[in-house]
Write an enzyme that holds these catalytic residues in place. Structure first.
Site, mmCIF file in Angstrom:
data_model
loop_
_atom_site.group_PDB
_atom_site.id
_atom_site.type_symbol
_atom_site.label_atom_id
_atom_site.label_comp_id
_atom_site.label_asym_id
_atom_site.label_seq_id
_atom_site.Cartn_x
_atom_site.Cartn_y
_atom_site.Cartn_z
ATOM 1 N N CYS A 24 -13.302 4.140 -28.203
ATOM 2 C CA CYS A 24 -14.985 4.600 -28.200
ATOM 3 C C CYS A 24 -15.479 4.458 -27.004
ATOM 4 O O CYS A 24 -16.102 3.877 -27.034
ATOM 5 C CB CYS A 24 -15.557 4.063 -29.518
ATOM 6 S SG CYS A 24 -14.456 3.455 -31.006
ATOM 7 N N GLY A 42 0.902 -1.245 -0.085
ATOM 8 C CA GLY A 42 0.178 0.038 0.497
ATOM 9 C C GLY A 42 1.178 0.878 0.573
ATOM 10 O O GLY A 42 -0.156 2.166 -0.260
ATOM 11 N N GLU A 77 3.599 -7.082 1.524
ATOM 12 C CA GLU A 77 3.235 -7.000 0.302
ATOM 13 C C GLU A 77 3.336 -5.703 -0.224
ATOM 14 O O GLU A 77 2.333 -5.794 -0.531
ATOM 15 C CB GLU A 77 1.731 -7.712 0.583
ATOM 16 C CG GLU A 77 1.832 -8.758 1.519
ATOM 17 C CD GLU A 77 0.665 -9.149 1.865
ATOM 18 O OE1 GLU A 77 -0.800 -8.544 1.595
ATOM 19 O OE2 GLU A 77 0.632 -9.795 2.568
HETATM 20 C C1 LIG Z 1 -3.066 -5.123 -4.006
HETATM 21 C C2 LIG Z 1 -2.594 -5.921 -2.354
HETATM 22 C C3 LIG Z 1 -1.106 -5.424 -1.988
HETATM 23 C C4 LIG Z 1 -0.332 -4.437 -2.836
HETATM 24 O O1 LIG Z 1 -0.576 -3.139 -2.705
HETATM 25 P P1 LIG Z 1 0.551 -2.048 -3.475
HETATM 26 O O2 LIG Z 1 -0.826 -0.612 -3.180
HETATM 27 O O3 LIG Z 1 0.379 -1.532 -4.055
HETATM 28 O O4 LIG Z 1 1.172 -1.682 -2.347
HETATM 29 C C5 LIG Z 1 -0.482 -5.931 -1.404
HETATM 30 N N1 LIG Z 1 -1.307 -7.108 -1.288
HETATM 31 C C6 LIG Z 1 -3.046 -7.338 -0.875
HETATM 32 C C7 LIG Z 1 -3.571 -8.332 -0.349
HETATM 33 C C8 LIG Z 1 -3.749 -6.600 -2.110
HETATM 34 O O5 LIG Z 1 -4.398 -7.299 -2.169
#
Ligand SMILES: *Cc1c(COP(=O)(O)O)cnc(C)c1O
Length: 421
Positions: free
Chosen positions: A349, A242, A279
């Site tokens: 379009c 995130g 993540e």
């Molecule tokens: C999309 C997502 C991420 C990555 O989010 P970023 O904003 O791209 O860092 C990590 N964990 C989960 C569960 C997600 O759905």
């Protein structure tokens, strides 16, 4: 405004590392995605520095950009992968990721996806509902396997980002509500084929402040304390992804500085010994990529001037989907043309097919523009709308440029269809 790392202006020409973007557009055509390997590794490096000395696993969220060569680059640099579908699982394996370094997120895993993930032995399922827990237990038992699980909790914090990419508030579909967490861990502990190993959260995307992370951390650690009182020890804590990037003067914290703050709170609260998982997606690849597009036509009007380019919402869906801003820069500066204010639009379009509004640009038909910050959630969200083939992709490493995906042809697109006799 400063350019993203590894994008430089040399003699009036934009370069990614040591490669001229104009030359790449000429050699490979447009639309063309171009990625800098060094930029990806630098972004990853900030996380690696921030977590050095701690038990940790960085699982790149591959939905941000799942091209095989990108995955290989990150896996070889030490990443595990965060997947959200059976398709991503196959890509992760094809890219050489060790199965135990794969974690499986998402609210809607199917039984078939669970079976395959168990068969290859992935590291962890991030479970998002009580119903999913029950199904995973059943699938694992039938397969004669054990599933390692983490439960995604919803810490109910405001990530202060776009509503479509905010996921940590009570009223969205992700995670287990705060007040149901303890019961859900009890349920999981009672499942005979599940091993409860962790807790996870992911509060949103394009987060540009440390505050929401610090809030989420305290709330997650409150839960860890309460869960462990019920007798389940949590081996890892996963804080999701995130972290935002600079699209247009955004100032997200650097990953290592953010982690210095988070680790300090983890230590104070007595959880510094747990394995930390993260993540990140966008913050690893977002500013490592640009999309090159050729100016096709100028269409000046009474109220608006339209610049029609050969990339469109099927290549770069973020403006249409989230009203997102991407900087747009000519790859060669011109001195023979006066700048005008243009709406940069694609050939699709749909009125939603725009890439940038009210951009001051000195350009002529045939010129190539670079849409910046296009490494994340562009190619991986690309579609074939209007039977437009998906773009080609190039990975740059120093002075070397490698085509990592060929341009998709009309024949490629029709391959799986069966015409009537
Ligand atoms: C999309 C997502 C991420 C990555 O989010 P970023 O904003 O791209 O860092 C990590 N964990 C989960 C569960 C997600 O759905």
């Amino acid at each position: 405004m400063p350019l993203p790392a590894f994008l430089t202006q040399r003699h009036g020409e934009l370069h990614v590392e040591d490669v001229s973007l104009d030359a790449l557009a000429r050699a490979h055509g447009t639309p063309l995605f171009v990625y800098s390997k060094a930029a990806m590794l630098q972004a990853l490096g900030a996380y690696q520095r921030g977590l050095a000395g701690r038990a940790h696993l960085i699982c790149y969220a591959m939905k941000a950009n799942s091209s095989l060569a990108i995955l290989q680059t990150l896996v070889r640099a030490g990443c595990g992968l965060d997947i959200v579908s059976g398709g991503e699982l196959e890509r992760a394996l094809a890219a050489g990721c060790a199965p135990e370094r794969i974690i499986f997120s998402g609210v809607g895993k199917t039984r078939a996806e669970m079976r395959r993930a168990l068969a290859v032995g992935i590291g962890c399922f991030n479970v998002e509902s009580r119903a999913e827990l029950a199904v995973l237990d059943e699938v694992a038992r039938a397969a004669g396997r054990r599933a390692r699980v983490s439960i995604r909790v919803n810490p109910d914090v405001d990530a202060r980002t776009h509503p479509y990419i905010s996921t940590g508030l009570k009223d969205n579909k992700f995670g287990i509500a705060h007040d149901e967490v303890i019961d859900t861990y009890r349920q999981a502990a009672a499942c005979e084929s599940l091993d409860v190993v962790g807790i996870d959260c992911h509060i949103g995307s394009q987060i540009t402040q440390a505050g929401p992370y610090l809030d989420a951390l305290e709330r997650v650690l409150d839960l860890v304390e309460a869960i462990e009182l019920t007798g389940t020890r949590l081996h890892h804590i996963d804080f999701g992804g995130g972290l935002g990037i600079d699209y247009h003067g955004d100032t997200p914290p650097a990953a290592d500085e953010l982690w210095a703050k988070l680790l300090q709170r983890l230590d104070v609260r007595g959880f510094g010994d747990r394995q930390i998982m993260i993540e990140p997606g966008r913050s690893i690849v977002g500013n490592a990529g640009v999309c090159l597009t050729e100016v096709l036509y100028q269409k000046p009007g009474e109220h608006k001037n339209f610049l029609i380019v050969d990339a469109a919402m099927n290549d770069l869906p973020r403006p249409a989907m989230y009203q997102a801003y991407h900087r747009i820069e000519p790859v060669r500066s011109r001195t023979d043309t006066t700048a005008l204010t243009w709406d940069v639009v694609g050939p699709v379009c749909e009125s939603g097919d725009w890439l940038g509004r009210d951009r001051e640009l000195a350009v002529q038909p045939g010129d190539v523009l670079a849409v910046l910050s296009a490494g994340a959630y562009c190619m991986s969200m690309a579609s074939n709308y209007n039977t437009r083939g998906r773009a080609a992709e190039v990975l740059v490493d120093g002075a070397q440029a490698t085509v990592i995906r060929q341009r998709e042809t009309a024949a490629d697109q029709m391959r799986l269809e069966t015409p009537l006799p």
